[in-house]
Scaffold this motif. Structure first.
Motif, PDB file in Angstrom:
ATOM      1  N   GLN A   1       0.862  -1.348  -0.175  1.00  0.00           N
ATOM      2  CA  GLN A   1       0.007  -0.006  -0.044  1.00  0.00           C
ATOM      3  C   GLN A   1       0.838   1.277   0.086  1.00  0.00           C
ATOM      4  O   GLN A   1       0.612   2.309  -0.641  1.00  0.00           O
ATOM      5  N   ARG A   2       1.832   1.157   0.881  1.00  0.00           N
ATOM      6  CA  ARG A   2       2.702   2.464   0.913  1.00  0.00           C
ATOM      7  C   ARG A   2       3.536   2.712  -0.633  1.00  0.00           C
ATOM      8  O   ARG A   2       3.662   3.657  -1.106  1.00  0.00           O
ATOM      9  N   ALA A   3       3.923   1.428  -1.002  1.00  0.00           N
ATOM     10  CA  ALA A   3       4.540   1.462  -2.436  1.00  0.00           C
ATOM     11  C   ALA A   3       3.511   2.276  -3.568  1.00  0.00           C
ATOM     12  O   ALA A   3       3.790   2.962  -4.338  1.00  0.00           O
ATOM     13  N   VAL A   4       2.260   1.516  -3.484  1.00  0.00           N
ATOM     14  CA  VAL A   4       1.246   2.218  -4.269  1.00  0.00           C
ATOM     15  C   VAL A   4       1.198   3.642  -4.273  1.00  0.00           C
ATOM     16  O   VAL A   4       1.135   4.550  -5.088  1.00  0.00           O
ATOM     17  N   TRP A   5       1.130   4.072  -2.841  1.00  0.00           N
ATOM     18  CA  TRP A   5       0.945   5.497  -2.528  1.00  0.00           C
ATOM     19  C   TRP A   5       2.044   6.397  -3.160  1.00  0.00           C
ATOM     20  O   TRP A   5       1.829   7.377  -3.711  1.00  0.00           O
ATOM     21  N   ILE A   6       3.301   5.840  -2.911  1.00  0.00           N
ATOM     22  CA  ILE A   6       4.562   6.855  -3.153  1.00  0.00           C
ATOM     23  C   ILE A   6       4.613   6.739  -4.664  1.00  0.00           C
ATOM     24  O   ILE A   6       4.885   7.997  -5.225  1.00  0.00           O
ATOM     25  N   LEU A   7       4.227   5.899  -5.538  1.00  0.00           N
ATOM     26  CA  LEU A   7       4.112   5.665  -6.924  1.00  0.00           C
ATOM     27  C   LEU A   7       3.258   6.645  -7.561  1.00  0.00           C
ATOM     28  O   LEU A   7       3.783   7.443  -8.546  1.00  0.00           O
ATOM     29  N   GLY A   8       2.245   7.098  -6.784  1.00  0.00           N
ATOM     30  CA  GLY A   8       1.427   8.243  -7.259  1.00  0.00           C
ATOM     31  C   GLY A   8       2.071   9.451  -6.870  1.00  0.00           C
ATOM     32  O   GLY A   8       1.894  10.586  -7.902  1.00  0.00           O
ATOM     33  N   ARG A   9       2.581   9.523  -5.880  1.00  0.00           N
ATOM     34  CA  ARG A   9       3.152  11.157  -5.600  1.00  0.00           C
ATOM     35  C   ARG A   9       4.414  11.127  -6.441  1.00  0.00           C
ATOM     36  O   ARG A   9       4.623  12.186  -6.886  1.00  0.00           O
TER      37      ARG A   9
ATOM     38  N   LYS B   1       4.553  10.054  -9.437  1.00  0.00           N
ATOM     39  CA  LYS B   1       4.136   9.796 -11.091  1.00  0.00           C
ATOM     40  C   LYS B   1       4.925   9.053 -11.885  1.00  0.00           C
ATOM     41  O   LYS B   1       5.420   9.557 -12.916  1.00  0.00           O
ATOM     42  N   THR B   2       5.168   7.921 -11.133  1.00  0.00           N
ATOM     43  CA  THR B   2       5.875   7.222 -12.027  1.00  0.00           C
ATOM     44  C   THR B   2       5.364   6.341 -13.244  1.00  0.00           C
ATOM     45  O   THR B   2       4.438   5.436 -12.976  1.00  0.00           O
ATOM     46  N   HIS B   3       5.621   6.993 -14.334  1.00  0.00           N
ATOM     47  CA  HIS B   3       4.822   5.994 -15.475  1.00  0.00           C
ATOM     48  C   HIS B   3       5.083   4.710 -15.690  1.00  0.00           C
ATOM     49  O   HIS B   3       4.375   4.113 -15.983  1.00  0.00           O
ATOM     50  N   THR B   4       6.455   4.162 -15.244  1.00  0.00           N
ATOM     51  CA  THR B   4       6.841   2.784 -15.406  1.00  0.00           C
ATOM     52  C   THR B   4       6.038   2.098 -14.561  1.00  0.00           C
ATOM     53  O   THR B   4       5.922   0.715 -14.739  1.00  0.00           O
ATOM     54  N   ALA B   5       5.282   2.363 -13.650  1.00  0.00           N
ATOM     55  CA  ALA B   5       4.511   1.611 -12.562  1.00  0.00           C
ATOM     56  C   ALA B   5       3.143   1.396 -13.303  1.00  0.00           C
ATOM     57  O   ALA B   5       2.563   0.629 -12.896  1.00  0.00           O
ATOM     58  N   ILE B   6       2.634   1.890 -14.159  1.00  0.00           N
ATOM     59  CA  ILE B   6       1.381   1.745 -14.668  1.00  0.00           C
ATOM     60  C   ILE B   6       0.989   0.420 -15.050  1.00  0.00           C
ATOM     61  O   ILE B   6       0.078  -0.252 -14.242  1.00  0.00           O
ATOM     62  N   LYS B   7       2.118  -0.441 -15.886  1.00  0.00           N
ATOM     63  CA  LYS B   7       1.665  -1.770 -16.161  1.00  0.00           C
ATOM     64  C   LYS B   7       1.703  -2.433 -14.798  1.00  0.00           C
ATOM     65  O   LYS B   7       0.649  -3.428 -14.577  1.00  0.00           O
ATOM     66  N   PRO B   8       2.749  -2.358 -14.038  1.00  0.00           N
ATOM     67  CA  PRO B   8       2.639  -3.539 -12.776  1.00  0.00           C
ATOM     68  C   PRO B   8       1.539  -3.078 -11.827  1.00  0.00           C
ATOM     69  O   PRO B   8       0.927  -3.918 -11.155  1.00  0.00           O
ATOM     70  N   LEU B   9       1.151  -1.815 -11.809  1.00  0.00           N
ATOM     71  CA  LEU B   9      -0.153  -1.288 -11.121  1.00  0.00           C
ATOM     72  C   LEU B   9      -1.493  -2.049 -11.544  1.00  0.00           C
ATOM     73  O   LEU B   9      -2.087  -2.446 -10.628  1.00  0.00           O
ATOM     74  N   ILE B  10      -1.423  -1.956 -12.913  1.00  0.00           N
ATOM     75  CA  ILE B  10      -2.774  -2.522 -13.477  1.00  0.00           C
ATOM     76  C   ILE B  10      -2.728  -4.149 -13.106  1.00  0.00           C
ATOM     77  O   ILE B  10      -3.779  -4.804 -12.836  1.00  0.00           O
ATOM     78  N   LYS B  11      -1.547  -4.796 -13.282  1.00  0.00           N
ATOM     79  CA  LYS B  11      -1.379  -6.141 -13.162  1.00  0.00           C
ATOM     80  C   LYS B  11      -1.624  -6.617 -11.569  1.00  0.00           C
ATOM     81  O   LYS B  11      -2.320  -7.485 -11.490  1.00  0.00           O
ATOM     82  N   LEU B  12      -1.329  -5.682 -10.637  1.00  0.00           N
ATOM     83  CA  LEU B  12      -1.699  -5.879  -9.125  1.00  0.00           C
ATOM     84  C   LEU B  12      -3.216  -5.730  -8.870  1.00  0.00           C
ATOM     85  O   LEU B  12      -3.585  -6.510  -8.152  1.00  0.00           O
ATOM     86  N   PHE B  13      -3.729  -4.787  -9.554  1.00  0.00           N
ATOM     87  CA  PHE B  13      -4.995  -4.381  -9.558  1.00  0.00           C
ATOM     88  C   PHE B  13      -5.772  -5.693  -9.918  1.00  0.00           C
ATOM     89  O   PHE B  13      -6.835  -6.194  -9.376  1.00  0.00           O
ATOM     90  N   GLU B  14      -5.539  -6.416 -11.161  1.00  0.00           N
ATOM     91  CA  GLU B  14      -6.200  -7.639 -11.794  1.00  0.00           C
ATOM     92  C   GLU B  14      -5.979  -8.772 -10.763  1.00  0.00           C
ATOM     93  O   GLU B  14      -6.689  -9.779 -10.803  1.00  0.00           O
ATOM     94  N   GLN B  15      -4.825  -8.820 -10.127  1.00  0.00           N
ATOM     95  CA  GLN B  15      -4.417 -10.022  -9.376  1.00  0.00           C
ATOM     96  C   GLN B  15      -5.058 -10.058  -7.889  1.00  0.00           C
ATOM     97  O   GLN B  15      -5.226 -11.020  -7.404  1.00  0.00           O
ATOM     98  N   SER B  16      -5.322  -8.800  -7.473  1.00  0.00           N
ATOM     99  CA  SER B  16      -5.587  -8.705  -6.087  1.00  0.00           C
ATOM    100  C   SER B  16      -7.173  -8.953  -5.759  1.00  0.00           C
ATOM    101  O   SER B  16      -7.901  -8.622  -6.672  1.00  0.00           O
ATOM    102  N   ASP B  17      -7.533  -9.674  -4.700  1.00  0.00           N
ATOM    103  CA  ASP B  17      -8.933  -9.789  -4.327  1.00  0.00           C
ATOM    104  C   ASP B  17      -9.164  -8.683  -3.171  1.00  0.00           C
ATOM    105  O   ASP B  17     -10.243  -8.727  -2.658  1.00  0.00           O
ATOM    106  N   ASN B  18      -8.426  -7.823  -3.104  1.00  0.00           N
ATOM    107  CA  ASN B  18      -8.698  -6.649  -2.114  1.00  0.00           C
ATOM    108  C   ASN B  18      -9.315  -5.270  -2.648  1.00  0.00           C
ATOM    109  O   ASN B  18      -8.580  -4.810  -3.456  1.00  0.00           O
ATOM    110  N   PRO B  19     -10.523  -5.289  -2.403  1.00  0.00           N
ATOM    111  CA  PRO B  19     -10.953  -4.033  -3.055  1.00  0.00           C
ATOM    112  C   PRO B  19     -10.657  -2.681  -2.576  1.00  0.00           C
ATOM    113  O   PRO B  19     -10.603  -1.798  -3.212  1.00  0.00           O
ATOM    114  N   TYR B  20     -10.125  -2.691  -1.372  1.00  0.00           N
ATOM    115  CA  TYR B  20      -9.627  -1.369  -1.013  1.00  0.00           C
ATOM    116  C   TYR B  20      -8.252  -0.932  -1.684  1.00  0.00           C
ATOM    117  O   TYR B  20      -8.011   0.363  -1.742  1.00  0.00           O
TER     118      TYR B  20
END
Ligand SMILES: [Zn+2]
Length: 125
Positions: A52-60, A62-81
């Protein structure tokens, strides 16, 4: 303004700090470069808080290279929060492919994810 984070303890620091005031880490430009990569790797960390902390910092940052890994994490996670936080981060990064994923999430089966995507799309207008 650009936000900086200590590459060792991940606390917020000033851009001109040569040494982290919290943990004393030596902060060189080289370490800062590797930091975004470390954060992307941390998306696969077993501890939820670290992710969660990594997700938040990547937003701050504005790490463009994180977009794909973030989407992958989104799709694999079963945590709605976590999914909701990923949408916030994608919005902060703000690239077209990040925004496209948010629009796609308007049709999510999870109501809090849909709601978050809706909020973001409204704010954007
Ligand atoms: Zn530190």
């Amino acid at each position: 303004m650009i936000t900086f984070f200590c590459p060792r303890c991940w606390k917020e620091i000033k851009g001109d700090d040569k040494r982290c005031p919290y943990c004393g880490a030596d902060i060189t430009v080289h370490e800062r470069k590797g930091f975004e990569e470390k954060l992307i790797n941390a998306l696969r960390h077993p501890e939820r808080e670290t992710v969660q902390r990594a997700v938040w910092i990547l937003g701050r940052l504005k790490t463009h290279t994180a977009i794909k890994p973030l989407i992958k994490l989104f799709e694999q996670s079963d945590n709605p929060y976590l999914k909701r936080e990923i949408l916030d981060t994608l919005f902060e990064i703000g690239a077209p492919d990040a925004m496209a994923f948010i629009v796609k999430s308007l049709k999510s089966e999870i109501s809090i994810v849909r709601k978050k995507a809706n909020e973001i799309v409204k704010t954007r207008r």
